[in-house]
Enzyme design. Structure first.
Site, mmCIF file in Angstrom:
data_model
loop_
_atom_site.group_PDB
_atom_site.id
_atom_site.type_symbol
_atom_site.label_atom_id
_atom_site.label_comp_id
_atom_site.label_asym_id
_atom_site.label_seq_id
_atom_site.Cartn_x
_atom_site.Cartn_y
_atom_site.Cartn_z
ATOM 1 N N ASP A 169 -13.275 44.385 -69.609
ATOM 2 C CA ASP A 169 -13.125 43.148 -70.380
ATOM 3 C C ASP A 169 -14.310 43.085 -71.337
ATOM 4 O O ASP A 169 -15.292 43.818 -71.181
ATOM 5 C CB ASP A 169 -13.135 41.939 -69.424
ATOM 6 C CG ASP A 169 -13.096 40.597 -70.162
ATOM 7 O OD1 ASP A 169 -12.353 40.501 -71.160
ATOM 8 O OD2 ASP A 169 -13.816 39.662 -69.772
ATOM 9 N N SER A 170 -14.226 42.179 -72.299
ATOM 10 C CA SER A 170 -15.356 41.978 -73.212
ATOM 11 C C SER A 170 -16.584 41.459 -72.472
ATOM 12 O O SER A 170 -17.705 41.646 -72.918
ATOM 13 C CB SER A 170 -14.957 40.976 -74.293
ATOM 14 O OG SER A 170 -14.504 39.775 -73.680
ATOM 15 N N GLU A 202 -17.659 28.660 -70.097
ATOM 16 C CA GLU A 202 -18.919 29.345 -69.767
ATOM 17 C C GLU A 202 -20.044 28.341 -69.503
ATOM 18 O O GLU A 202 -20.941 28.598 -68.717
ATOM 19 C CB GLU A 202 -19.297 30.317 -70.895
ATOM 20 C CG GLU A 202 -18.281 31.449 -70.974
ATOM 21 C CD GLU A 202 -18.713 32.608 -71.837
ATOM 22 O OE1 GLU A 202 -19.711 32.489 -72.563
ATOM 23 O OE2 GLU A 202 -18.022 33.646 -71.775
ATOM 24 N N HIS A 241 -10.596 33.432 -69.441
ATOM 25 C CA HIS A 241 -11.411 32.300 -68.991
ATOM 26 C C HIS A 241 -10.587 31.100 -68.522
ATOM 27 O O HIS A 241 -11.088 30.252 -67.806
ATOM 28 C CB HIS A 241 -12.311 31.817 -70.135
ATOM 29 C CG HIS A 241 -13.456 32.717 -70.435
ATOM 30 N ND1 HIS A 241 -13.310 34.061 -70.668
ATOM 31 C CD2 HIS A 241 -14.785 32.457 -70.538
ATOM 32 C CE1 HIS A 241 -14.497 34.586 -70.914
ATOM 33 N NE2 HIS A 241 -15.410 33.629 -70.842
ATOM 34 N N CYS A 276 -5.812 33.894 -71.839
ATOM 35 C CA CYS A 276 -7.215 34.283 -71.994
ATOM 36 C C CYS A 276 -7.840 34.320 -70.604
ATOM 37 O O CYS A 276 -7.526 33.475 -69.758
ATOM 38 C CB CYS A 276 -7.935 33.262 -72.882
ATOM 39 S SG CYS A 276 -9.704 33.568 -73.036
ATOM 40 N N CYS A 313 -8.420 41.952 -70.304
ATOM 41 C CA CYS A 313 -8.831 41.145 -71.454
ATOM 42 C C CYS A 313 -7.603 40.978 -72.338
ATOM 43 O O CYS A 313 -6.981 41.983 -72.728
ATOM 44 C CB CYS A 313 -9.941 41.883 -72.210
ATOM 45 S SG CYS A 313 -10.440 41.099 -73.751
HETATM 46 N N1 DGL Z 1 -11.755 38.202 -72.572
HETATM 47 C C1 DGL Z 1 -11.291 37.576 -73.793
HETATM 48 C C2 DGL Z 1 -9.772 37.401 -73.708
HETATM 49 O O1 DGL Z 1 -9.173 37.353 -72.654
HETATM 50 C C3 DGL Z 1 -11.965 36.245 -74.049
HETATM 51 C C4 DGL Z 1 -13.419 36.352 -74.430
HETATM 52 C C5 DGL Z 1 -13.633 37.090 -75.748
HETATM 53 O O2 DGL Z 1 -13.234 36.590 -76.809
HETATM 54 O O3 DGL Z 1 -14.211 38.177 -75.704
HETATM 55 O O4 DGL Z 1 -9.130 37.308 -74.728
#
Ligand code: DGL
Length: 265
Positions: free
Chosen positions: A10-11, A152, A186, A184, A73
């Site tokens: 993931d990012s 966050e 989060h 997403c 992600c």
């Molecule tokens: N992990 C990203 C997503 O699910 C969200 C956070 C980001 O923008 O890097 O799209």
């Protein structure tokens, strides 16, 4: 190969919501996780950059000899999954297809709201996959970029978050959505607030739980389920470590993340 670890990337640490769901379903699997915290967010970056980063993330996980890769992600799945699947022989799965299947598992689902990063909404990946599978759907996709920093910040049940939810969701609620896709990593943390916020009758679908079921089905189909009966390990690797990332990892995982390794790609 069956006892090799599963790879996730993931990012950042948001993909740990997917890891958590997979661990609940498949407790014996060893997991290697990569969060590209030095370069997040991906959601506001160009498709080319997201693809480049995703390929680097996959090469890192391949160096750890994983048996399957989960793109945990939404933004990376939206922009990079086809090119990753084309380039590497290892099974690679993303979060979008399972999410779409879960939305459509309700035959009455007709008016679908989607919230995600700008990158995911702009890719039209969810809209495309939904429209391919069912005709006549009415889709409302809205970028909701403020929700990532609000989660966050741990501002889950907070007036600022409720204000943001009103701004993003009221237009789609006015149009009578029956399903809201949380597209997403989060957003699963917002589920308790959303349950209170949404009118009765709007179904919530999140990509973490649905992806975990897809991982189990794929492992079963490919005969890759771990044969181990002891609890699996979790190795978290981040490209940058700070107190904030460690704290976030604990919240997304809902337990101690153990010792986190810093790695370079
Ligand atoms: N992990 C990203 C997503 O699910 C969200 C956070 C980001 O923008 O890097 O799209």
């Amino acid at each position: 190969m069956r006892n090799a670890p599963l790879g996730f990337f993931d990012s950042g640490v948001g993909g740990l919501t997917v890891v958590r769901a997979v661990q609940q379903l498949l407790p014996a699997e060893d997991i290697v996780y990569l969060g590209d915290t030095a370069r997040l967010p991906y959601g506001s970056k160009s498709p080319e950059t997201i693809r480049q980063f995703a390929h680097e993330d996959v090469r890192f996980l391949l160096s750890r000899e994983v048996k399957m890769i989960v793109v945990a992600c939404n933004t990376a799945t939206a922009h990079a999954l086809p090119s990753l699947q084309e380039q590497y022989r290892i099974p690679i799965i993303g979060v979008i297809e399972p999410g779409v299947e879960a939305v459509l598992s309700d035959p009455a689902a007709q008016r679908i709201g989607i919230i995600a990063t700008r990158g995911t909404v702009g890719s039209h990946a969810y809209q495309h996959e939904l429209a391919l599978r069912r005709t006549g759907l009415i889709l409302h996709a809205t970028p909701a970029p403020l929700l990532v920093p609000l989660v966050e910040e741990d501002w889950l049940d907070h007036p600022a978050t409720r204000a943001a939810l009103h701004t993003y969701l009221d237009p789609m609620l006015d149009r009578g959505i029956d399903t809201l896709m949380l597209a997403c990593t989060h957003y699963p943390l917002l589920i308790p607030v959303l349950k209170d916020f949404l009118p009765d009758g709007v179904r919530l679908v999140d990509s973490a739980t649905t992806c975990a079921e897809h991982v189990r089905n794929q492992l079963t189909e490919l005969n890759l389920l771990s044969e181990d009966s002891t609890p699996g390990s979790l190795q978290i690797n981040l490209t940058d470590i700070s107190d904030q990332f460690e704290d976030l990892a604990r919240r997304f995982l809902a337990r101690s993340p153990g010792r986190i390794q810093r790695v370079s790609l």
